[in-house]
Design a protein around this motif. Structure first.
Motif, PDB file in Angstrom:
ATOM      1  N   GLY A  88       0.899  -1.215   0.035  1.00  0.00           N
ATOM      2  CA  GLY A  88      -0.159   0.024  -0.176  1.00  0.00           C
ATOM      3  C   GLY A  88       0.698   1.329   0.026  1.00  0.00           C
ATOM      4  N   THR A  90       1.854   4.341  -1.299  1.00  0.00           N
ATOM      5  CA  THR A  90       1.283   5.379  -2.284  1.00  0.00           C
ATOM      6  C   THR A  90       2.259   6.739  -2.484  1.00  0.00           C
ATOM      7  OG1 THR A  90      -0.765   4.668  -1.161  1.00  0.00           O
ATOM      8  CG2 THR A  90      -0.840   6.427  -2.843  1.00  0.00           C
ATOM      9  N   LEU A 243       1.419   1.256   4.620  1.00  0.00           N
ATOM     10  CA  LEU A 243       1.555   2.405   4.738  1.00  0.00           C
ATOM     11  C   LEU A 243       0.216   3.288   4.399  1.00  0.00           C
ATOM     12  CD1 LEU A 243       3.466   4.968   5.186  1.00  0.00           C
ATOM     13  CD2 LEU A 243       3.907   4.918   2.729  1.00  0.00           C
ATOM     14  N   GLY A 244      -0.524   4.256   5.135  1.00  0.00           N
ATOM     15  CA  GLY A 244      -1.548   4.730   4.927  1.00  0.00           C
ATOM     16  C   GLY A 244      -2.671   3.762   5.067  1.00  0.00           C
ATOM     17  N   PHE A 245      -4.077   4.150   4.341  1.00  0.00           N
ATOM     18  CA  PHE A 245      -5.045   3.252   4.698  1.00  0.00           C
ATOM     19  C   PHE A 245      -5.336   2.326   3.513  1.00  0.00           C
ATOM     20  CE2 PHE A 245      -6.101   7.018   7.251  1.00  0.00           C
ATOM     21  CZ  PHE A 245      -5.875   6.471   8.470  1.00  0.00           C
ATOM     22  N   ALA A 246      -5.119   2.848   2.317  1.00  0.00           N
ATOM     23  CA  ALA A 246      -5.571   2.225   0.996  1.00  0.00           C
ATOM     24  C   ALA A 246      -4.738   1.096   0.343  1.00  0.00           C
ATOM     25  CB  ALA A 246      -5.726   3.070  -0.071  1.00  0.00           C
ATOM     26  N   GLU A 252      -5.664   3.810  -3.982  1.00  0.00           N
ATOM     27  CA  GLU A 252      -4.510   4.455  -3.607  1.00  0.00           C
ATOM     28  C   GLU A 252      -4.325   5.546  -4.413  1.00  0.00           C
ATOM     29  OE1 GLU A 252      -0.791   2.432  -3.402  1.00  0.00           O
ATOM     30  OE2 GLU A 252      -1.873   0.511  -2.972  1.00  0.00           O
ATOM     31  N   GLU A 255      -6.228   8.046  -2.485  1.00  0.00           N
ATOM     32  CA  GLU A 255      -5.369   8.349  -1.162  1.00  0.00           C
ATOM     33  C   GLU A 255      -4.614   9.447  -1.591  1.00  0.00           C
ATOM     34  OE1 GLU A 255      -4.372   5.689   2.391  1.00  0.00           O
ATOM     35  OE2 GLU A 255      -3.087   5.372   0.838  1.00  0.00           O
TER      36      GLU A 255
HETATM   37 CA    CA Z   1      -1.445   3.268   0.961  1.00  0.00          CA
END
Ligand code: CA
Ligand code: URA
Length: 433
Positions: A88, A90, A243-246, A252, A255
């Motif tokens: 993930g 991005t 990393l991050g949520f998506a 992504e 995001e």
């Molecule tokens: Ca991500």
């Protein structure tokens, strides 16, 4: 020169000369040296290591084995970023427009991804019409005008590395720091980078699982870069959770848009500001990282980073209105919530297993031939350290098929809850210059 003498020398721990390294790299590339001799040599390297000179010579021999991209017609210092891969991740989508907006030329050559999600090109193809099949001249013109463009990978970049990597893969010699470091650096240098910022991941979801190994790899790459005249530095960043949520292609891109607006996940934003600041400094668009960071914050706040992203998309045929209407990107047919089965605190999110779950949905490629589904993927609703109540959503699953029981099972097995409070992991573990 005879290959057998080169193998013997390395076997006995004697430093190879530049000519010897060039001899085996060229001979292997053109087919005059067979796999079995190169296997013996890589195994000897695995055990005996390589000196700094050998690493630099191997890197440049691989660079010279194929095409080298000439970016001299692009004004300014071309700084490239390389990430050693994660789940993930991005950052590339965010960093390109972000640093371009402060005047750093971003001339990106990108490929398609294998594994959890697509590569940068696959992700950008979630934007209707966007394409990377542009001529070199057009590419250079776009970077000079907009400070950013992405082109598809040239077929003949570092052919020596391609052959060597494939051989190492089946001879148990991938895990050699000098070989990994020269492999990665050769590709960046052949792609025309003047300066390089490395994002070396550490933790469960990373290539290098321990901080010690990550630091060693980072410093090996930094020294190669600096020894061959490319200003290079590395940031060691956490990959103990995604990393991050998506995790997923269109997800992504959305995001990245949020992050460019200043509304992205905290960890992704912080990592982009950190890596971006170093890119701005290496490009000599700021004197210090503090000044660079202020400039980046400024282009997020005044909307010019987002504007740069729109211009970039439309210049390469993409429908830039997705930036304001992300729902125009491919949408999954179904959404399911992964509900917590108990109260507690999230203690672990095993990044590579979560990546595999996204791949089961179709977000990544299992083999080079698989097609990816741009719409599907996962949105983490909780990260390590977050408090959870029974029934809360841990993850939203975006799927184009109705039966996601296998995906749910994988997610439950790899998101751990405990009853005690847990602190969030450190994001930046160090910097190496
Ligand atoms: Ca991500
Ligand atoms: N990634 C690369 O590009 N090369 C290696 O040798 C290992 C990982």
């Amino acid at each position: 020169m005879r290959m057998v003498d080169i193998i013997e020398k390395k076997r006995d721990g004697i430093e190879l000369a530049k000519e010897e390294i060039q001899f085996f790299v060229n001979g292997y590339t053109n087919g005059s040296i067979p796999d079995y001799q190169v296997s013996a040599l890589t195994m000897a390297i695995f055990f005996k290591g390589m000196t700094e000179n050998e690493r630099a010579d191997l890197t440049m021999a691989m660079v010279e084995s194929g095409d080298q991209i000439d970016l001299k017609k692009i004004e300014g210092i071309k700084v490239d970023k390389h990430s050693t891969g994660g789940v993930g991740d991005t950052t590339t989508l965010v960093l390109g427009p972000l640093v371009a907006a402060v005047g750093v030329p971003v001339a990106k050559m990108s490929g398609r991804g294998l594994g959890h999600t697509g590569g940068t090109i696959d992700k950008l193809e979630a934007v209707e019409g966007f394409h990377v099949e542009i001529e070199n001249e057009e590419f250079i013109k776009l970077v000079n005008e907009n400070k950013i463009a992405v082109i598809g990978q040239s077929g003949n970049l570092t052919p020596a590395d391609k052959k060597l990597y494939a051989l190492r893969d089946v001879t148990a010699t991938v895990d050699s720091i000098p070989l990994i470091a020269s492999s990665i650096m050769s590709k960046k240098i052949a792609a025309g980078a003047d300066a390089i910022v490395l994002d070396v991941k550490t933790g469960a979801g990373a290539f290098m699982k321990t901080l010690e190994d990550s630091k060693e790899l980072a410093s090996a790459m930094v020294r190669i870069g600096n020894n061959v005249g490319r200003n290079t530095m590395a940031v060691i960043s956490d990959m103990s959770q995604p990393l991050g949520f998506a995790i997923g292609n269109a997800l992504e891109v959305k995001e990245a848009i949020d992050t460019l607006k200043g509304e992205g996940p905290e960890d992704l934003t912080e990592l982009c500001l950190t890596l971006g600041s170093h890119m701005v400094v290496l490009a000599k668009k700021a004197a210090t990282v503090e000044e660079a960071r202020e400039k980046l914050q400024q282009v997020i706040n005044d909307g010019s980073a987002l504007e740069t992203f729109k211009t970039f998309l439309s210049s390469q045929g993409g429908d830039a209105s997705v930036v304001d209407q992300p729902e125009k990107m491919p949408q999954a047919k179904y959404q399911f919530e992964l509900e917590a089965k108990e109260d507690g605190f999230v203690s672990e999110i095993v990044a590579d297993e979560i990546g595999t779950a996204a791949m089961l949905l179709g977000a990544g490629r299992a083999t080079k031939e698989s097609t990816i589904d741009l719409a599907v993927g996962l949105m983490l609703r909780k990260k390590i350290g977050d408090e959870v109540k029974r029934g809360d959503s841990l993850v939203t699953i975006y799927s184009n098929f109705e039966d996601v029981s296998e995906v749910k099972e994988k997610l439950y097995a790899n998101i751990m809850l405990t009853s005690e409070k847990v602190s969030a992991p450190v994001l930046i573990h160090g910097e190496i210059t």
